[in-house]
Design an enzyme around this catalytic site. Structure first.
Site, PDB file in Angstrom:
ATOM      1  N   ARG A 101       0.840  -1.208   0.000  1.00  0.00           N
ATOM      2  CA  ARG A 101       0.000   0.000   0.000  1.00  0.00           C
ATOM      3  C   ARG A 101       0.874   1.256   0.000  1.00  0.00           C
ATOM      4  NH1 ARG A 101      -5.414   1.443   0.408  1.00  0.00           N
ATOM      5  NH2 ARG A 101      -6.053  -0.730   0.529  1.00  0.00           N
TER       6      ARG A 101
ATOM      7  N   GLU B  99     -10.159   5.506   6.563  1.00  0.00           N
ATOM      8  CA  GLU B  99      -8.726   5.740   6.650  1.00  0.00           C
ATOM      9  C   GLU B  99      -8.285   7.043   5.976  1.00  0.00           C
ATOM     10  OE1 GLU B  99      -6.293   1.747   6.353  1.00  0.00           O
ATOM     11  OE2 GLU B  99      -8.099   1.661   5.132  1.00  0.00           O
TER      12      GLU B  99
HETATM   13  N1  LUZ Z   1      -5.541  -4.812   5.470  1.00  0.00           N
HETATM   14  C1  LUZ Z   1      -5.198  -5.671   4.504  1.00  0.00           C
HETATM   15  C2  LUZ Z   1      -5.676  -3.501   5.233  1.00  0.00           C
HETATM   16  O1  LUZ Z   1      -5.068  -6.854   4.771  1.00  0.00           O
HETATM   17  N2  LUZ Z   1      -5.025  -5.212   3.250  1.00  0.00           N
HETATM   18  C3  LUZ Z   1      -5.160  -3.911   2.916  1.00  0.00           C
HETATM   19  O2  LUZ Z   1      -4.995  -3.532   1.775  1.00  0.00           O
HETATM   20  C4  LUZ Z   1      -5.477  -3.006   3.951  1.00  0.00           C
HETATM   21  N3  LUZ Z   1      -5.574  -1.705   3.691  1.00  0.00           N
HETATM   22  C5  LUZ Z   1      -5.846  -0.883   4.691  1.00  0.00           C
HETATM   23  C6  LUZ Z   1      -6.042  -1.373   5.960  1.00  0.00           C
HETATM   24  N4  LUZ Z   1      -5.960  -2.665   6.228  1.00  0.00           N
HETATM   25 MO1  MOS Z   2      -7.026  -1.289   9.105  1.00  0.00          MO
HETATM   26  S1  MOS Z   2      -5.315  -0.283   9.107  1.00  0.00           S
HETATM   27  O1  MOS Z   2      -8.053  -0.821   8.006  1.00  0.00           O
HETATM   28  O2  MOS Z   2      -7.168  -2.503  10.134  1.00  0.00           O
END
Ligand code: LUZ
Ligand code: MOS
Length: 824
Positions: A340, A767
């Site tokens: 990400r 987020e």
């Molecule tokens: N969790 C995950 C996340 O497993 N994959 C993601 O792309 C993600 N993005 C934001 C927050 N948690």
């Molecule tokens: Mo999250 S950082 O969307 O658990």
């Protein structure tokens, strides 16, 4: 003539309860739930104390306290472990090590993590011995009585050290477009540097917690403060040698999570489950704040090397970034977080020739984990910092540099990984916020102020956010929902979504209410349970309401279709009888399926025929009728996001369904004697599509900005040389308080109904706004630039008071020295 209603027609199939209230006899303006400020389902409960959290569950008969001996070193070899004295402590029921587990290895992506240290401890706080006791005192005494002989080994505690040792987690991955080296070589201007950002503690108000109750045949029910019930179920089953069918995980709500309970709620849950399994007694493990902060992973620190080529007007021609994160001792989600970061390093800006490399470093800290933004903030802050550097170098306004680089509409609109930036509102967000916050005038005023003030420095920056919505692991983008309609027309919904305060339950309730055309108070969202929602994904990636809401909508549509058929038949019959009555020539009744279900409207608790609204029935009456006709009134809905993909072999694809966007302008005032930073004004303008619940989304935006502001200013994690976290409580770790809010704070969003890809035209709000806080850091960098005489001011993230004071001192020393030289 008053239209006849169904009640006036003696139809034997109509139940006795069928009575149409007078007020419902003409169609009313529909009152959809979506788009309204329905109060958060525990708005009152959060403040009155009625809302239950895990540790609020009353103690069960025979319940044990669970605690654990944690590694006192960041890296060490266990020479010997002696539990004999600890076992003699009165009230101690059981002491367990890794040998008591069926398996000790797990992990959400790479299965490299061990729950209980075997011969090696690889981070401070790592559990070694799990204790089940009658009381907290007994557990603590037992902990002290454990004989452990540890050989301390040198720990790896910095990214540089891990790089030097080539101690990495997973492979270095690359996203590349064009010929970056050639483009850098021929660029008009080239700058390079290193951007360093530190971690952040999640600081959820409710610490990690779990209660486990043993059932029949070895089964366990786990009450966990987790974002991911299925992961707790799966890991507990695996480590304890059970089958998933024998473990239920339920989550009522969390007192905050922010990613910290996406993976790491599992550890306390499994430790409590181990005690419950071995003793067949209920077991509770609740971390206190200090332990929680010391033993759990945080936002990943990054150390990024960059080199940028640009033109004299500020436009970037080439950018190369090597991202390095501190993954901690185990992989956890680090590789996905890095992915990400890599797919967000472009942020709002078109990068023609670009190369982004991402490497996760292994260190001896607790495994770093998901944290709101999930690598996005670290990628975005790097690029926003580079844009500040370009502006300072060229001596032009950083906003003009940003606008010059902003993704275009119909041109310059592909991300480095090839996804088209559709529905691009970024140019509009920049333009509108510039006007709304009076950027140009204030910038002039600030320059004048800084020329004259000897006591303060002011800075202003406008940054952007473009946040990709979808899990970057494709298969996680799925959800199921169970919708049950009861005889009185009320509705229970169960999904895998977990409520952490973000309001997902309220949004799902609104979506369901609208699909069935009932008031939201007829709908309730039930406790999250693996028993009803199997194989759920974590409530994460801002997609909880998108995925689970869509699944619930799909379930409702199936139910509504069946109800519509019942209603259509009823209306057809009624119309036929009406005609017969009017003509005086009774004819045989029409067959039941003669009505047209597509004409049936569900609205405000009433069901009617669109073309002949005189025939109406209330929703509960229709439900009752359907029940009598033996029509199913429950449904499991499913949703899987379509059209997303990513290929790491080429570093290209469309990993995101859409982007949530925004711009933010923050102004800071720095005390030149103390280094203290005050945010005097902030303006945020988001594109969150058509919000399902504007009030909740507003709260998410405000909270996100403030949490982001904390990351970039005061939330400083301080470690001793041996890796011990020194700032492990609110006395030493400063999250923003109410007095730290900008004195002037404007939060708004633009009207945008073009996001047809997501449920009801909404966009996730959760987020993305955290990244608006980065404007505060850029404003500090901008302010320091005035002292640095227009050159880029070096600044790490967070811009803590101490660092700002140090920079102020360094910069003024350097400029005095420079002045001395030039005059001699
Ligand atoms: N969790 C995950 C996340 O497993 N994959 C993601 O792309 C993600 N993005 C934001 C927050 N948690
Ligand atoms: Mo999250 S950082 O969307 O658990």
């Amino acid at each position: 003539m008053t239209p006849k209603t169904l009640e006036t027609l003696e139809t034997p199939k109509t139940p006795k309860t069928l009575q149409t209230p007078k007020t419902l006899q003409t169609p009313q303006t529909p009152m959809p739930s979506v788009g309204r400020d329905i109060p958060h389902d525990s708005a009152a409960g959060h403040v009155s104390g009625e809302s239950m959290y895990v540790d609020d569950l009353p103690r069960a008969e025979g319940e044990l306290v669970v605690d654990f001996l944690a590694s006192p070193v960041s890296h060490g070899r266990i020479r010997s472990l002696d539990l004999t004295e600890a076992a003699k402590v009165p009230g101690v029921i059981g002491l367990y090590t890794w040998r008591d587990l069926a398996h000790n290895r797990f992990g959400p992506i790479l299965k490299d993590e061990i729950l209980l240290a075997e011969d090696l401890c690889t981070f401070m706080g790592q559990p070694i011995v799990v204790i089940g006791a009658e009381s907290r005192r007994a557990a603590e005494e037992a902990k002290r009585a454990i004989g452990i002989d540890l050989e301390e080994l040198p720990p790896v505690l910095t990214i540089e050290e891990a790089i030097a040792r080539r101690d990495f987690i997973g492979e270095t991955r690359t996203i590349r477009r064009g010929e970056v080296d050639a483009a850098l070589a021929s660029a008009e201007h080239v700058l390079e540097g290193t951007f360093v950002c530190a971690g952040q503690d999640h600081f959820y108000l409710e610490s990690q917690a779990a209660i486990v109750v043993p059932g029949e045949h070895g089964a366990l029910t786990i009450h966990s403060s987790t974002q991911h019930t299925t992961e707790v179920q799966e890991v507990a089953a695996h480590l304890l040698g059970l089958e998933m069918k024998d473990v239920i995980c339920v989550t009522k709500r969390m007192g905050g999570a922010f990613g910290g309970k996406e993976c790491q709620a599992t550890h306390p849950a499994v430790m409590a489950a181990l005690v419950a399994q071995k003793t067949r007694r209920p077991a509770r493990l609740v971390y206190d704040k200090d332990l929680d902060m010391q033993a759990t992973g945080k936002r990943h620190p990054f150390r990024n090397r960059w080199k940028v080529g640009f033109r004299s007007d500020g436009r970037i021609v080439a950018l190369k970034i090597d991202l390095y994160s501190d993954g901690g001792a185990f992989a956890d989600l680090s590789t996905a977080v890095m992915a990400r970061a890599m797919t967000h390093a472009d942020n709002a800006y078109y990068l023609p020739d670009v190369e982004i490399n991402g490497t996760v470093c292994r260190t001896n800290f607790p495994p770093n984990t998901a944290f709101r933004g999930f690598g996005g903030p670290q990628g975005v802050a790097t690029t926003e910092s580079i844009l500040e550097e370009i502006a300072a170098t060229l001596g032009i306004d950083a906003l003009d540099v940003r606008i010059a680089n902003c993704y275009g509409i119909g041109e310059r609109d592909r991300t480095p990984y090839g996804q088209l930036v559709e529905n691009n509102t970024l140019p509009r967000l920049f333009a509108e916020l510039t006007g709304r916050c009076d950027y140009r005038r204030r910038m002039q005023e600030i320059a004048e102020f800084n020329r004259s003030s000897k006591t303060h420095l002011r800075g202003l920056a406008m940054t952007a956010v473009k946040f990709g919505i979808s899990f970057n692991t494709k298969f996680l983008n799925q959800a199921s929902a169970l919708v049950n309609v009861y005889l009185d027309g009320t509705v229970q919904v169960s999904t895998g979504a977990t409520e952490m305060g973000q309001g997902v339950n309220t949004k799902i309730r609104q979506l369901v209410a609208d699909e069935l055309g009932v008031m939201p108070d007829r709908v309730i969202v039930m406790i999250t349970s693996t028993e009803k929602s199997n194989n759920s994904s974590a409530t994460a990636a801002s997609s909880g309401a998108d995925l689970n809401g869509s699944a619930a909508v799909n379930a409702c549509r199936a139910i509504r279709e069946r109800l519509a058929a019942v209603a259509a038949a009823l209306f057809a019959e009624g119309v036929q009888r009406k005609r017969d009555t009017a003509s005086g020539h009774p004819r045989p009744a029409v067959p039941k399926d003669a009505g047209d279900p597509s004409r049936v409207v569900f609205e405000d608790g009433v069901v009617f025929d669109r073309d002949d609204p005189s025939g109406r029935i209330t929703f509960p009456e229709l439900v009752h009728l359907a029940y009598q006709q033996r029509v199913s009134l429950g449904e499991r809905g499913f949703y899987a996001t379509q059209g997303i993909d990513f290929d790491w072999a080429t570093g290209t694809g469309n990993p995101f369904l859409y982007f949530t966007m925004g711009t933010a302008a923050a102004e800071v005032r720095i005390d030149r004697f103390t280094g203290q930073v005050e945010v005097v004004r902030a303006d945020i303008l988001m594109d969150i599509g058509k919000p399902i619940n504007p009030g909740i989304d507003r709260g998410q935006i405000i909270g996100g900005f403030v949490q982001g502001m904390g990351w970039v200013t005061t939330e400083e994690l301080r470690y001793a040389e041996n890796g011990e976290l020194l700032s492990h409580s609110p006395t030493t770790y400063k999250i923003p308080g109410v007095h730290d809010l900008p004195a002037e704070f404007h939060v708004d969003w633009i009207e945008n109904d073009t996001n047809v890809k997501n449920v009801r035209g909404s966009k996730a709000s959760n987020e993305p706004p955290l990244l608006t806080g980065i404007a505060v850091w850029c404003a500090v960098k901008h302010a320091l630039g005035f002292l640095a005489g227009g050159r880029p001011a070096p600044l790490d993230l967070p811009a803590s008071t101490e660092q700002v004071l140090t920079r102020l001192t360094e910069i003024s020393r350097a400029s005095h020295a420079g002045a001395g030289r030039s005059s001699s």
